[in-house]
Design a protein around this motif. Structure first.
Motif, PDB file in Angstrom:
ATOM      1  N   GLN A  54       0.810  -1.208   0.000  1.00 39.20           N
ATOM      2  CA  GLN A  54       0.000   0.000   0.000  1.00 39.20           C
ATOM      3  C   GLN A  54       0.848   1.265   0.000  1.00 39.20           C
ATOM      4  OE1 GLN A  54      -3.434   0.068  -0.244  1.00 39.20           O
ATOM      5  NE2 GLN A  54      -3.092  -2.116  -0.629  1.00 39.20           N
ATOM      6  N   HIS A  55       2.097   1.153   0.431  1.00 42.54           N
ATOM      7  CA  HIS A  55       2.936   2.345   0.588  1.00 42.54           C
ATOM      8  C   HIS A  55       3.881   2.531  -0.601  1.00 42.54           C
ATOM      9  CE1 HIS A  55       1.398   2.535   4.677  1.00 42.54           C
ATOM     10  NE2 HIS A  55       1.793   1.275   4.874  1.00 42.54           N
ATOM     11  N   ASP A  56       4.722   1.542  -0.855  1.00 40.78           N
ATOM     12  CA  ASP A  56       5.626   1.569  -1.995  1.00 40.78           C
ATOM     13  C   ASP A  56       5.294   0.367  -2.882  1.00 40.78           C
ATOM     14  OD1 ASP A  56       6.709   3.549  -0.475  1.00 40.78           O
ATOM     15  OD2 ASP A  56       8.616   2.540  -0.076  1.00 40.78           O
ATOM     16  N   TYR A  57       5.189   0.585  -4.201  1.00 44.24           N
ATOM     17  CA  TYR A  57       4.803  -0.530  -5.058  1.00 44.24           C
ATOM     18  C   TYR A  57       5.158  -0.236  -6.511  1.00 44.24           C
ATOM     19  CZ  TYR A  57       0.751   2.556  -5.642  1.00 44.24           C
ATOM     20  OH  TYR A  57      -0.060   3.641  -5.874  1.00 44.24           O
ATOM     21  N   ILE A  58       5.118  -1.308  -7.324  1.00 39.34           N
ATOM     22  CA  ILE A  58       5.294  -1.241  -8.777  1.00 39.34           C
ATOM     23  C   ILE A  58       4.018  -1.775  -9.418  1.00 39.34           C
ATOM     24  CG2 ILE A  58       6.677  -2.014 -10.750  1.00 39.34           C
ATOM     25  CD1 ILE A  58       8.925  -2.636  -8.672  1.00 39.34           C
ATOM     26  N   GLU A  59       3.552  -1.093 -10.466  1.00 34.27           N
ATOM     27  CA  GLU A  59       2.405  -1.564 -11.241  1.00 34.27           C
ATOM     28  C   GLU A  59       2.800  -1.684 -12.704  1.00 34.27           C
ATOM     29  OE1 GLU A  59      -1.393   0.292  -8.779  1.00 34.27           O
ATOM     30  OE2 GLU A  59      -0.444   1.497 -10.362  1.00 34.27           O
ATOM     31  N   VAL A  60       2.331  -2.743 -13.354  1.00 38.01           N
ATOM     32  CA  VAL A  60       2.587  -2.976 -14.777  1.00 38.01           C
ATOM     33  C   VAL A  60       1.242  -3.044 -15.493  1.00 38.01           C
ATOM     34  CG1 VAL A  60       3.650  -4.490 -16.496  1.00 38.01           C
ATOM     35  CG2 VAL A  60       4.700  -4.244 -14.226  1.00 38.01           C
ATOM     36  N   TYR A  61       1.086  -2.210 -16.549  1.00 36.50           N
ATOM     37  CA  TYR A  61      -0.173  -2.125 -17.296  1.00 36.50           C
ATOM     38  C   TYR A  61       0.042  -2.575 -18.738  1.00 36.50           C
ATOM     39  CZ  TYR A  61      -2.151   0.595 -13.439  1.00 36.50           C
ATOM     40  OH  TYR A  61      -2.599   1.007 -12.216  1.00 36.50           O
ATOM     41  N   HIS A  94       5.746   3.815  -7.357  1.00 34.94           N
ATOM     42  CA  HIS A  94       5.216   4.770  -6.376  1.00 34.94           C
ATOM     43  C   HIS A  94       5.874   4.532  -5.020  1.00 34.94           C
ATOM     44  CE1 HIS A  94       2.306   7.338  -4.287  1.00 34.94           C
ATOM     45  NE2 HIS A  94       2.283   6.399  -3.351  1.00 34.94           N
ATOM     46  N   SER A  95       6.246   5.618  -4.350  1.00 36.29           N
ATOM     47  CA  SER A  95       6.746   5.531  -2.974  1.00 36.29           C
ATOM     48  C   SER A  95       6.052   6.587  -2.134  1.00 36.29           C
ATOM     49  CB  SER A  95       8.266   5.728  -2.925  1.00 36.29           C
ATOM     50  OG  SER A  95       8.626   7.055  -3.291  1.00 36.29           O
ATOM     51  N   ASP A  96       5.921   6.308  -0.825  1.00 32.66           N
ATOM     52  CA  ASP A  96       5.287   7.278   0.066  1.00 32.66           C
ATOM     53  C   ASP A  96       6.357   8.043   0.842  1.00 32.66           C
ATOM     54  OD1 ASP A  96       6.213   5.557   1.996  1.00 32.66           O
ATOM     55  OD2 ASP A  96       4.241   4.961   2.749  1.00 32.66           O
ATOM     56  N   SER A  97       5.971   8.654   1.938  1.00 33.72           N
ATOM     57  CA  SER A  97       6.894   9.525   2.684  1.00 33.72           C
ATOM     58  C   SER A  97       7.542   8.821   3.867  1.00 33.72           C
ATOM     59  CB  SER A  97       6.133  10.764   3.174  1.00 33.72           C
ATOM     60  OG  SER A  97       5.039  10.381   4.009  1.00 33.72           O
ATOM     61  N   ARG A  98       7.481   7.499   3.909  1.00 33.40           N
ATOM     62  CA  ARG A  98       7.993   6.809   5.093  1.00 33.40           C
ATOM     63  C   ARG A  98       9.386   6.237   4.845  1.00 33.40           C
ATOM     64  NH1 ARG A  98       3.466   2.886   7.347  1.00 33.40           N
ATOM     65  NH2 ARG A  98       4.827   3.000   9.189  1.00 33.40           N
ATOM     66  N   TYR A  99       9.476   4.962   4.540  1.00 36.18           N
ATOM     67  CA  TYR A  99      10.777   4.304   4.448  1.00 36.18           C
ATOM     68  C   TYR A  99      11.284   4.288   3.009  1.00 36.18           C
ATOM     69  CZ  TYR A  99       9.054   2.728   8.957  1.00 36.18           C
ATOM     70  OH  TYR A  99       8.532   2.687  10.220  1.00 36.18           O
TER      71      TYR A  99
END
Length: 393
Positions: A54-61, A94-99
């Motif tokens: 939910q915080h950092d991830y990769i998506e492929v479309y 996508h990455s968030d503001s945490r780790y």
């Protein structure tokens, strides 16, 4: 990070890889390879915040970001491989503001899609070729290959059945979404037999998905024409031409185009497409002294259809395929003899009043639409100041 990629193979990786990626990153890569090829993407390294992704991830479309099926979303685990169904694939990080972690690295390449049927998205029509060897191997005759509209006949050669299918005829249907305007038709192959048949008919669904936004990059110059890259995901063919007056009757044919400071410059963008139900407008035009860098020293004439320069103005156009506008010439200070212009044009359905073409000035953030942009870079000959010339209108 992110951007449009057209090389047949290459490497994708998170920002700063193998160092730690930054917080609050949102990168989108659009990989678009040669027509009738597919994209294969293999991840070689993944080190991100694991868990529920939910915080950092990769998506492929499987195509453009906003209108294509999601092939996978992940943040850890094994190293997957994905294959697109067309010549385009999008990858989002996508990455968030945490780790923050090392991130990822992936390799992509293009592979032939098979040559039973090939399709090219040309400016005025779909060019579709069906192999006669394929038809014969399935027990079908080339003489029984038709479109929905039987009046539109193919050309049959010793090896191929060739259709040139217009975007605005022969039963072609049109549909639009966030990223593309889609033109679709069906080639039907009927089995032989007058009383009974033992084989199913074949329906070959062919489609050209034209990316709605295209970037035109020009140096101030004359008669610049963009060559269309012929993809299953195609680009609208647009050219930008200078004219000598607001009557838009005489093109400026000299190159380079020498001008005076504050001289009125008249431009016309022209969409070359057989579909009359399209409308083109100027979304953004940015000037720079460097044709490869429109960020470091950039000056916006219009942005998101909002004029930024007091001399920028639009003109009535006799056709929805034209967009006419003007601005006054200027030069960048400090040793920059040339000015380059890059314009983003919007293509919408004529009469679609919910589209951006009809909504006028917009204050939306640029990154809200960046994933739908398609850039076409064209260099033709700079605009340069005429030495010793007096300003003229």
């Amino acid at each position: 990070c992110g951007g449009s990629i057209s090389d047949p193979s290459g490497v994708l990786q998170s920002p700063n890889y193998p160092g730690s990626y930054p917080n609050d990153a949102d990168c989108v890569w659009e990989i678009q390879v040669e027509n009738n090829f597919r994209v294969t993407l293999t991840f070689r390294d993944i080190m991100m915040q694991s868990g529920t992704c939910q915080h950092d991830y990769i998506e492929v479309y499987d195509g453009p970001l906003h209108s294509s099926p999601l092939l996978g979303r992940f943040c850890s685990g094994s190293f997957p491989t994905y294959v697109s169904s067309s010549n385009m694939m999008s990858v989002r990080f996508h990455s968030d503001s945490r780790y923050s972690f090392r991130g990822f690295q992936a390799h992509y390449s293009s592979i032939p899609a098979g040559h039973n049927t090939t399709i090219q998205c040309l400016p005025d029509y779909m060019h579709v070729v069906v192999s006669r060897d394929y038809l014969q191997s399935q027990g079908y005759s080339a003489q029984r290959v038709t479109l929905n509209d039987g009046r539109c006949r193919p050309t049959v050669t010793s090896q191929e059945v060739v259709f040139n299918i217009p975007y605005n005829g022969c039963g072609t249907t049109q549909e639009e979404n966030n990223d593309t305007i889609n033109y679709s038709n069906t080639i039907r192959v009927a089995s032989s037999g007058y009383i009974i048949k033992r084989k199913k008919n074949i329906n070959l669904h062919v489609s050209c998905k034209m990316l709605r936004k295209s970037w035109q990059q020009v140096m101030y110059a004359a008669e610049d024409t963009v060559d269309v890259n012929e993809y299953q995901f195609g680009r609208y063919d647009m050219n930008i031409t200078f004219y000598s007056s607001p009557k838009f009757q005489q093109q400026v044919r000299s190159s380079p185009y020498y001008i005076d400071l504050n001289q009125n410059l008249y431009l016309q963008a022209c969409l070359r497409n057989s579909d009359p139900n399209l409308k083109v407008v100027v979304d953004t035009c940015v000037a720079s002294p460097d044709p490869h860098d429109f960020n470091t020293l950039a000056y916006y004439l219009v942005r998101n259809r909002c004029p930024r320069d007091s001399s920028y103005a639009t003109y009535y156009s006799p056709s929805s395929h034209f967009a006419r506008f003007k601005f006054n010439a200027f030069e960048f200070m400090s040793r920059h003899p040339s000015v380059y212009l890059k314009c983003q044009m919007l293509v919408c359905r004529l009469g679609d009043y919910s589209s951006h073409c009809y909504q006028g000035c917009s204050t939306r953030a640029k990154r809200d639409t960046s994933s739908a942009e398609e850039k076409v870079d064209v260099v033709v000959g700079p605009l340069q100041l005429r030495e010793g010339g007096a300003p003229k209108g």
